[in-house]
Design a protein around this motif. Structure first.
Motif, PDB file in Angstrom:
ATOM      1  N   LEU A 301       0.798  -1.222   0.000  1.00 57.18           N
ATOM      2  CA  LEU A 301       0.000   0.000   0.000  1.00 57.18           C
ATOM      3  C   LEU A 301       0.837   1.281   0.000  1.00 57.18           C
ATOM      4  O   LEU A 301       0.300   2.373  -0.152  1.00 57.18           O
ATOM      5  N   ILE A 302       2.161   1.145   0.153  1.00 61.39           N
ATOM      6  CA  ILE A 302       3.030   2.331   0.168  1.00 61.39           C
ATOM      7  C   ILE A 302       2.913   3.155  -1.112  1.00 61.39           C
ATOM      8  O   ILE A 302       2.655   4.357  -1.060  1.00 61.39           O
ATOM      9  N   ALA A 322       7.668   5.976  -9.571  1.00 60.01           N
ATOM     10  CA  ALA A 322       7.126   5.086 -10.603  1.00 60.01           C
ATOM     11  C   ALA A 322       7.746   3.703 -10.484  1.00 60.01           C
ATOM     12  O   ALA A 322       7.056   2.675 -10.573  1.00 60.01           O
ATOM     13  N   MET A 323       9.072   3.660 -10.263  1.00 53.97           N
ATOM     14  CA  MET A 323       9.758   2.377 -10.107  1.00 53.97           C
ATOM     15  C   MET A 323       9.262   1.642  -8.863  1.00 53.97           C
ATOM     16  O   MET A 323       9.073   0.421  -8.881  1.00 53.97           O
ATOM     17  N   ALA A 324       9.024   2.399  -7.787  1.00 49.91           N
ATOM     18  CA  ALA A 324       8.515   1.796  -6.548  1.00 49.91           C
ATOM     19  C   ALA A 324       7.142   1.178  -6.770  1.00 49.91           C
ATOM     20  O   ALA A 324       6.853   0.085  -6.271  1.00 49.91           O
ATOM     21  N   LEU A 325       6.305   1.865  -7.530  1.00 48.91           N
ATOM     22  CA  LEU A 325       4.961   1.363  -7.818  1.00 48.91           C
ATOM     23  C   LEU A 325       5.038   0.061  -8.603  1.00 48.91           C
ATOM     24  O   LEU A 325       4.360  -0.925  -8.272  1.00 48.91           O
ATOM     25  N   ILE A 326       5.882   0.024  -9.635  1.00 49.28           N
ATOM     26  CA  ILE A 326       6.017  -1.171 -10.471  1.00 49.28           C
ATOM     27  C   ILE A 326       6.525  -2.363  -9.660  1.00 49.28           C
ATOM     28  O   ILE A 326       5.975  -3.471  -9.721  1.00 49.28           O
ATOM     29  N   MET A 327       7.574  -2.134  -8.858  1.00 50.00           N
ATOM     30  CA  MET A 327       8.161  -3.226  -8.083  1.00 50.00           C
ATOM     31  C   MET A 327       7.223  -3.709  -6.980  1.00 50.00           C
ATOM     32  O   MET A 327       7.185  -4.903  -6.667  1.00 50.00           O
ATOM     33  N   SER A 328       6.472  -2.793  -6.393  1.00 44.61           N
ATOM     34  CA  SER A 328       5.529  -3.187  -5.347  1.00 44.61           C
ATOM     35  C   SER A 328       4.395  -4.031  -5.915  1.00 44.61           C
ATOM     36  O   SER A 328       3.988  -5.024  -5.318  1.00 44.61           O
TER      37      SER A 328
END
Length: 362
Positions: A301-302, A322-328
């Motif tokens: 949810l981060i 954006a990278m954090a969203l994809i990896m999460s």
């Protein structure tokens, strides 16, 4: 979950519904809690103990489902069949569980203050780094405290979610508040990191408390335990508010709040409700699954919180985010795939055992 004869479809369906409800509560709390708490600081709020107090101060919400459960059980006392079916649901918290919940509640109170301290100084992007490390701490302590078994998919999920959220910290300097000294910035950073480590320990401790209880743990009992933990955490923060005279300054702070007095009190109430939903969802997921699953859901949810911060607070949506969203999303998908694969494998094994049993009987 049942004592024999294969899985009970009705009970399994009820368990899934309970899992879904708690996941929804955690979603609302994990996204709404930080955003509303940040709203308090952005518009003139500056009382750290008050912000910490609100993280568990919504505990009266728990009285409603508990009261409903008590009324429902009283009504069913007249029906012997219902009494037999619902008897196991009328378990209540014992003294040993009360003492354990009290201790965990005090730890949560310390964690509330550390988190509030960090959130008052750090932008959402940097604060998200603490959540990333919280998953790593949860996984580590779950391995030590409750001997949680890690599959390849679960390990992959933990790594991806942790690294994905850690990307948010790479762009933290770009979101750093103007005029904030290095000393305060790093103090806020390490307080936030400490809060992550402490809550990473709290989640497995709750799971251990469930596992070692000498009585049947029902969902209503889980809510009773959460009530005790919240009351003690709130009491700890209330002592801090009394020492710092925060209660006397609330009316003055409300008048100076950018959104007005009504907006101020609405922010306080909204914060209390959102954070209580977070804790209900957290302990509920531990009850339905495990502390690691709860940590995975929080980490997932981060980036959602990041997107909401971009929408409501007009923060920059950087490449790191954006990278954090994809990896999460990738990490969460890995966990779901692994769980589904394990469930199908278990179901196939049960069918094979059932077939072997029938052949042996013939």
């Amino acid at each position: 979950m049942n004592n024999g004869g294969g899985p009970d479809p009705k009970k399994k369906k009820h368990q899934r519904l309970l899992l879904l409800i708690n996941a929804l509560c955690l979603t609302l709390g994990a996204t709404g809690g930080p955003l509303i708490s940040r709203l308090y600081f952005l518009h003139g709020g500056h009382k750290l103990w008050l912000s910490a107090f609100l993280e568990t101060g919504g505990w009266p919400i728990l009285l409603f489902p508990l009261a409903f459960s008590k009324f429902f059980n009283k009504t069913n006392k007249k029906n012997p069949q219902s009494q037999q079916q619902e008897g196991e649901e009328r378990t209540h918290i014992t003294l040993p569980l009360f003492l354990q919940c009290s201790f965990i509640g005090l730890l949560t109170g310390v964690d509330d203050y550390m988190y509030a301290f960090g959130l008052s100084y750090l932008p959402v992007s940097t604060s998200a780094l603490l959540i990333a490390s919280q998953l790593a701490f949860t996984a580590l302590f779950a391995l030590i405290v409750v001997r949680h078994k890690f599959t390849a998919f679960l390990t992959n999920s933990v790594v991806l979610l942790t690294l994905g959220s850690a990307f948010l910290g790479l762009g933290a300097n770009g979101d750093r508040p103007k005029g904030l000294s290095n000393g305060r910035y790093f103090l806020g950073f390490f307080m936030t990191l400490g809060a992550a480590a402490l809550y990473g320990l709290v989640l497995p401790l709750i799971e251990l408390m469930y596992a070692r209880s000498r009585q049947k743990i029902t969902y209503m009992l889980v809510l009773e335990m959460q009530l005790v933990m919240s009351v003690f955490a709130t009491a700890f923060c209330a002592v801090g508010m009394l020492i710092n005279k925060d209660f006397q300054h609330i009316p003055k702070e409300a008048r100076a709040f950018d959104l007005g007095a009504v907006g101020y009190y609405a922010t306080l109430v909204g914060s209390g409700v959102a954070w209580q939903l977070f804790f209900i969802g957290t302990v509920g997921l531990i009850f339905c699954a495990s502390s690691v699953v709860s940590g995975i859901m929080i980490a997932f949810l981060i980036p959602i919180t990041e997107i909401l911060a971009v929408i409501f607070y007009h923060e920059k949506f950087t490449g790191e985010k954006a990278m954090a969203l994809i990896m999460s999303l990738w990490g969460f998908a890995s966990y779901i795939y692994g769980e589904r694969k394990a469930e199908l494998k278990k179901k196939k094994r049960e069918e094979e055992i059932s077939m072997e049993t029938r052949v042996n009987q013939v």
